[in-house]
Design an enzyme around this catalytic site. Sequence first.
Site, short mmCIF file in Angstrom:
data_model
loop_
_atom_site.label_atom_id
_atom_site.label_comp_id
_atom_site.label_asym_id
_atom_site.label_seq_id
_atom_site.Cartn_x
_atom_site.Cartn_y
_atom_site.Cartn_z
N HIS A 45 34.45 19.93 61.07
CA HIS A 45 34.53 20.18 62.50
C HIS A 45 34.07 21.58 62.87
O HIS A 45 34.14 21.96 64.05
CB HIS A 45 35.96 19.94 62.99
N GLU A 73 28.43 37.89 42.93
CA GLU A 73 28.42 39.13 42.16
C GLU A 73 27.61 39.00 40.88
O GLU A 73 27.08 39.98 40.37
CB GLU A 73 29.86 39.54 41.83
N LYS A 115 32.06 51.55 45.24
CA LYS A 115 33.26 52.20 44.73
C LYS A 115 33.08 53.72 44.69
O LYS A 115 33.96 54.49 45.10
CB LYS A 115 33.59 51.70 43.32
#
Length: 409
Positions: free
Chosen positions: A261, A239, A375
Amino acid sequence: DDPPGYTRLPEADPTALLDFAAARVDDLDDVILLGIGGSGLGARMLRYALVDPAESRPGYPRLHVVDNVDPRRLYYLLTTLDAVATLALVVTKSGSTAETMAGYAVVRGWLEATLGVEEARRRLVAVTDPEKGDLRAIADADGLDTFAVPPEVGGRFSVLSPVGLLPAALMGLDVTELLTGAALMRRAALRPAWRSNPALALALALHQHHQDGRRNVAVMPYADGLVDFAAWFAQLWAESLGKRSDYGPTPQAVLGATDQHSQLQLYTQGPRDRVVWLLETAEHDVEVAVPEREYGYASLDYLAGRGLGELLAAERRGTTLALIKAGTPSLLTTLPKLEERELGALIFLCEAAVSFSGRLAELNPYDQPGVEDGKRATYALLGRPGHTERREADAALESRFDDDLVSRA
């Protein structure tokens, strides 16, 4: 330039929030934190690093971070908790974050239905802007307990403010030691020479790797307690620095030894487009040993008598050697142990490194215009006043996206 607001947090006085926590914890079994992004990630990081996430410290409540609006999570949480022994922290600097305010309304309704209006108010705490926003207005009108987020401190930099320190105090963490660790790292971050300035050294290393085409940063702690630190770092880095099409180191949160893994194959023989930041602790607060005996199987006999911490350290060294052999750059940070002072220093290290990286890339690491646009689109879709004017344009954009998907299929 004036120093960024978060650099002043290590010297803030935590007395008020410590006194509040001390006065309330005896009556609490659980604390719900409603907050998303930086308003929730910091507290999650502190909980996972310093408290068993499935338990609590003796004499202190459990912390439940509700940082999404998936209804299943909150439904099952509220059907299992006892409202009489629950406190809810509502954390949003703007005072209007949709996910947080929706969660607040649900939790407040649950508290009022169980305890009544007046007692519900005593169970709600607002952590928000000192003057602005709907949550501030609600808190002032209803007499809720409040703690202020400094206006000059962005959400992803706010873990050392009441956003993170209030839940830390309620969990029984040593807030003073967290701030002491951050203050010590701040002092180091002011040194002009990069070799003695760990934050500047980290920023320079990752910036140079980015310039050389390694645009991914895998943060790989060899400690379960730091798994949420890696997620917190990912938000801080993405961000803050993802602001230009030609710049934006992409962070990836992984866990050693687990992700050896699942990811190490990619890091050693996949594209040469990443650097791996390994973290470990020199000491573990507990050790568990493999019982000393003759097992009669090669896969067990060489482990007999060895501690799991010793095995984890060997796994980290093995990963480092594999990365070196493959030519994949790696960095290593070793914490003496995982306690409050060390975590406070690590937090400030990353925040300062982001500031330095912003300067190196000539961008502003403190805003988030891309997040804000998302938003506003959500507000328009849900009909929030003041945002409905973009609904038609967004609907056309969404339709064009759907048509493109159909044509490609």
